[in-house]
Design a protein around this motif. Structure first.
Motif, PDB file in Angstrom:
ATOM      1  N   GLN A 157      14.649  -0.792  -6.199  1.00  0.00           N
ATOM      2  CA  GLN A 157      14.942  -1.608  -4.944  1.00  0.00           C
ATOM      3  C   GLN A 157      13.852  -1.812  -4.044  1.00  0.00           C
ATOM      4  OE1 GLN A 157      18.323   0.728  -3.629  1.00  0.00           O
ATOM      5  NE2 GLN A 157      19.774  -0.716  -4.375  1.00  0.00           N
ATOM      6  N   TRP A 158      13.013  -0.937  -3.773  1.00  0.00           N
ATOM      7  CA  TRP A 158      11.855  -1.030  -2.884  1.00  0.00           C
ATOM      8  C   TRP A 158      10.821  -2.019  -3.684  1.00  0.00           C
ATOM      9  CZ3 TRP A 158       9.268  -1.580   1.078  1.00  0.00           C
ATOM     10  CH2 TRP A 158       7.893  -1.318   1.096  1.00  0.00           C
ATOM     11  N   GLN A 159      10.728  -2.066  -4.833  1.00  0.00           N
ATOM     12  CA  GLN A 159       9.647  -3.060  -5.619  1.00  0.00           C
ATOM     13  C   GLN A 159      10.485  -4.567  -5.406  1.00  0.00           C
ATOM     14  OE1 GLN A 159       6.666  -2.657  -6.826  1.00  0.00           O
ATOM     15  NE2 GLN A 159       7.080  -0.557  -6.130  1.00  0.00           N
ATOM     16  N   GLY A 160      11.659  -4.421  -5.628  1.00  0.00           N
ATOM     17  CA  GLY A 160      12.650  -5.782  -5.259  1.00  0.00           C
ATOM     18  C   GLY A 160      12.312  -6.417  -4.019  1.00  0.00           C
ATOM     19  N   THR A 161      12.264  -5.418  -3.118  1.00  0.00           N
ATOM     20  CA  THR A 161      12.061  -5.859  -1.610  1.00  0.00           C
ATOM     21  C   THR A 161      10.942  -6.163  -1.382  1.00  0.00           C
ATOM     22  OG1 THR A 161      13.530  -4.084  -0.998  1.00  0.00           O
ATOM     23  CG2 THR A 161      12.357  -4.779   0.768  1.00  0.00           C
ATOM     24  N   LEU A 162       9.692  -5.757  -2.040  1.00  0.00           N
ATOM     25  CA  LEU A 162       8.274  -6.260  -1.904  1.00  0.00           C
ATOM     26  C   LEU A 162       8.402  -7.845  -2.259  1.00  0.00           C
ATOM     27  CD1 LEU A 162       6.372  -3.306  -2.986  1.00  0.00           C
ATOM     28  CD2 LEU A 162       6.550  -4.145  -0.676  1.00  0.00           C
ATOM     29  N   VAL A 163       9.089  -8.088  -3.402  1.00  0.00           N
ATOM     30  CA  VAL A 163       9.344  -9.337  -3.898  1.00  0.00           C
ATOM     31  C   VAL A 163       9.938 -10.177  -2.848  1.00  0.00           C
ATOM     32  CG1 VAL A 163      10.109 -11.012  -5.857  1.00  0.00           C
ATOM     33  CG2 VAL A 163       9.191  -8.627  -6.232  1.00  0.00           C
ATOM     34  N   ARG A 164      11.099  -9.730  -2.388  1.00  0.00           N
ATOM     35  CA  ARG A 164      11.737 -10.528  -1.450  1.00  0.00           C
ATOM     36  C   ARG A 164      11.095 -10.773  -0.029  1.00  0.00           C
ATOM     37  NH1 ARG A 164      17.797  -8.226   1.013  1.00  0.00           N
ATOM     38  NH2 ARG A 164      17.737 -10.095   2.731  1.00  0.00           N
ATOM     39  N   LEU A 165      10.128  -9.815   0.204  1.00  0.00           N
ATOM     40  CA  LEU A 165       9.559 -10.051   1.638  1.00  0.00           C
ATOM     41  C   LEU A 165       8.548 -11.338   1.326  1.00  0.00           C
ATOM     42  CD1 LEU A 165       8.409  -9.221   4.280  1.00  0.00           C
ATOM     43  CD2 LEU A 165       6.681  -7.540   3.032  1.00  0.00           C
ATOM     44  N   ALA A 166       7.800 -11.280   0.177  1.00  0.00           N
ATOM     45  CA  ALA A 166       6.926 -12.435  -0.141  1.00  0.00           C
ATOM     46  C   ALA A 166       7.634 -13.686  -0.166  1.00  0.00           C
ATOM     47  CB  ALA A 166       6.122 -12.273  -1.425  1.00  0.00           C
ATOM     48  N   ARG A 167       8.771 -13.806  -0.813  1.00  0.00           N
ATOM     49  CA  ARG A 167       9.694 -15.048  -0.774  1.00  0.00           C
ATOM     50  C   ARG A 167      10.163 -15.221   0.635  1.00  0.00           C
ATOM     51  NH1 ARG A 167      13.049 -13.216  -6.310  1.00  0.00           N
ATOM     52  NH2 ARG A 167      11.534 -14.007  -7.873  1.00  0.00           N
ATOM     53  N   ALA A 191       0.919  -1.212  -0.099  1.00  0.00           N
ATOM     54  CA  ALA A 191       0.002  -0.027   0.032  1.00  0.00           C
ATOM     55  C   ALA A 191       0.827   1.237   0.061  1.00  0.00           C
ATOM     56  CB  ALA A 191      -1.005   0.224   1.104  1.00  0.00           C
ATOM     57  N   PHE A 192       2.122   1.058   0.326  1.00  0.00           N
ATOM     58  CA  PHE A 192       3.041   2.225   0.411  1.00  0.00           C
ATOM     59  C   PHE A 192       3.457   2.457  -0.953  1.00  0.00           C
ATOM     60  CE2 PHE A 192       3.828   0.968   4.689  1.00  0.00           C
ATOM     61  CZ  PHE A 192       3.886   2.151   5.605  1.00  0.00           C
ATOM     62  N   THR A 193       3.438   3.898  -1.482  1.00  0.00           N
ATOM     63  CA  THR A 193       3.858   4.278  -2.648  1.00  0.00           C
ATOM     64  C   THR A 193       5.338   4.283  -2.676  1.00  0.00           C
ATOM     65  OG1 THR A 193       4.169   6.680  -2.206  1.00  0.00           O
ATOM     66  CG2 THR A 193       1.791   5.755  -3.391  1.00  0.00           C
ATOM     67  N   PRO A 194       6.216   4.046  -3.677  1.00  0.00           N
ATOM     68  CA  PRO A 194       7.683   4.273  -3.328  1.00  0.00           C
ATOM     69  C   PRO A 194       8.163   5.616  -2.611  1.00  0.00           C
ATOM     70  CG  PRO A 194       6.989   3.574  -5.627  1.00  0.00           C
ATOM     71  CD  PRO A 194       6.028   3.992  -4.979  1.00  0.00           C
ATOM     72  N   PHE A 231       0.521   0.946  11.351  1.00  0.00           N
ATOM     73  CA  PHE A 231       0.193   2.464  12.031  1.00  0.00           C
ATOM     74  C   PHE A 231       0.861   3.477  11.230  1.00  0.00           C
ATOM     75  CE2 PHE A 231       1.658   5.683  14.851  1.00  0.00           C
ATOM     76  CZ  PHE A 231       0.418   6.023  15.673  1.00  0.00           C
ATOM     77  N   HIS A 232       1.985   3.466  10.917  1.00  0.00           N
ATOM     78  CA  HIS A 232       2.798   4.373   9.999  1.00  0.00           C
ATOM     79  C   HIS A 232       2.193   4.707   8.688  1.00  0.00           C
ATOM     80  CE1 HIS A 232       6.017   6.784   8.149  1.00  0.00           C
ATOM     81  NE2 HIS A 232       6.162   5.897   7.234  1.00  0.00           N
ATOM     82  N   LEU A 233       1.316   3.606   7.971  1.00  0.00           N
ATOM     83  CA  LEU A 233       0.797   3.770   6.638  1.00  0.00           C
ATOM     84  C   LEU A 233      -0.492   4.728   6.883  1.00  0.00           C
ATOM     85  CD1 LEU A 233       0.260   3.179   3.843  1.00  0.00           C
ATOM     86  CD2 LEU A 233      -0.807   1.040   4.496  1.00  0.00           C
ATOM     87  N   ARG A 234      -1.039   4.211   8.113  1.00  0.00           N
ATOM     88  CA  ARG A 234      -2.388   5.062   8.198  1.00  0.00           C
ATOM     89  C   ARG A 234      -2.050   6.651   8.416  1.00  0.00           C
ATOM     90  NH1 ARG A 234      -4.890   2.064   5.645  1.00  0.00           N
ATOM     91  NH2 ARG A 234      -5.803   0.211   6.631  1.00  0.00           N
ATOM     92  N   ASN A 235      -0.949   6.814   9.279  1.00  0.00           N
ATOM     93  CA  ASN A 235      -0.563   8.145   9.544  1.00  0.00           C
ATOM     94  C   ASN A 235      -0.220   9.063   8.171  1.00  0.00           C
ATOM     95  OD1 ASN A 235      -0.997   8.213  12.217  1.00  0.00           O
ATOM     96  ND2 ASN A 235       1.382   7.807  12.837  1.00  0.00           N
ATOM     97  N   VAL A 236       0.665   8.222   7.161  1.00  0.00           N
ATOM     98  CA  VAL A 236       0.836   8.738   5.940  1.00  0.00           C
ATOM     99  C   VAL A 236      -0.406   9.138   5.069  1.00  0.00           C
ATOM    100  CG1 VAL A 236       1.973   8.361   3.977  1.00  0.00           C
ATOM    101  CG2 VAL A 236       3.264   7.768   6.010  1.00  0.00           C
ATOM    102  N   GLN A 237      -1.132   8.005   5.253  1.00  0.00           N
ATOM    103  CA  GLN A 237      -2.469   8.379   4.378  1.00  0.00           C
ATOM    104  C   GLN A 237      -3.438   9.434   4.922  1.00  0.00           C
ATOM    105  OE1 GLN A 237      -3.947   4.310   4.629  1.00  0.00           O
ATOM    106  NE2 GLN A 237      -3.190   3.840   2.707  1.00  0.00           N
ATOM    107  N   VAL A 238      -3.455   9.817   6.248  1.00  0.00           N
ATOM    108  CA  VAL A 238      -4.353  10.789   6.977  1.00  0.00           C
ATOM    109  C   VAL A 238      -3.436  12.179   6.689  1.00  0.00           C
ATOM    110  CG1 VAL A 238      -4.724  11.882   9.016  1.00  0.00           C
ATOM    111  CG2 VAL A 238      -5.209   9.559   8.623  1.00  0.00           C
ATOM    112  N   GLY A 239      -2.534  12.002   6.354  1.00  0.00           N
ATOM    113  CA  GLY A 239      -1.543  13.355   5.927  1.00  0.00           C
ATOM    114  C   GLY A 239      -1.480  13.896   4.711  1.00  0.00           C
ATOM    115  N   GLU A 240      -2.269  12.951   3.925  1.00  0.00           N
ATOM    116  CA  GLU A 240      -2.158  13.312   2.390  1.00  0.00           C
ATOM    117  C   GLU A 240      -3.533  14.028   1.926  1.00  0.00           C
ATOM    118  OE1 GLU A 240      -1.895   9.589   0.519  1.00  0.00           O
ATOM    119  OE2 GLU A 240       0.483   9.894   0.345  1.00  0.00           O
TER     120      GLU A 240
END
Length: 160
Positions: free
Chosen positions: A104-114, A47-50, A151-160
């Protein structure tokens, strides 16, 4: 003591959030292990943008990308130790010292799933009580960071 089956169920919940039954989540039905609907680590991380993922949560604090990379490193190490009790951590910088690019963020998302799948697969191996404790600790560690990311994602989304 945690059984491998319970650990697999807990890991699934950490990664994907609580399972749903008849249109209601187990959380709503009172059966969730610990998390809220839509709070699975993979869903939250994606859900985080880069730009959001790469920005520190606050001055001097890690970014969401660094937290996700830390979870990857931790899950990979726990999985490696479950396969080989003498496994060493890979020779790579600690997540807190890495500044990721959007690619690298996109690669990290793949790495997380793996990494999650690797630990899940390792939980099908014969495990000693010590290995079960280590697996449990790794899953709880990932769950605590998943909650912080949510929690951080919700704070970021509220701040937009």
């Amino acid at each position: 003591m945690s059984s491998p089956e319970l650990l697999r169920e807990t890991l699934r919940e950490v990664l994907y959030g609580p399972p749903t039954t008849f249109g209601l989540s187990r959380f709503e039905a009172g059966g969730s292990l610990f998390s809220a609907p839509d709070a699975g680590l993979l869903r939250v991380a994606h859900a985080f943008t880069p730009a959001q993922a790469l920005a520190p949560a606050a001055p001097g604090r890690p970014s969401a990308a660094q937290i996700v990379l830390h979870i990857c490193q931790h899950l990979e190490h726990v999985s490696a130790v479950l396969h080989d009790p003498y496994a060493l951590r890979p020779d790579e910088p600690e997540a807190w010292e890495v500044t990721l690019t959007p690619d690298q963020w996109q690669g990290t998302l793949v790495r997380l799933a793996r990494a999650g799948q690797g630990l899940y697969d390792a939980l099908y191996r014969p495990l000693t009580p010590e290995m079960l404790r280590m697996a449990h600790g790794g899953i709880v560690h990932a769950a605590s960071h998943a909650g912080a990311l949510h929690f951080h994602l919700r704070n970021v989304q509220v701040g937009e």
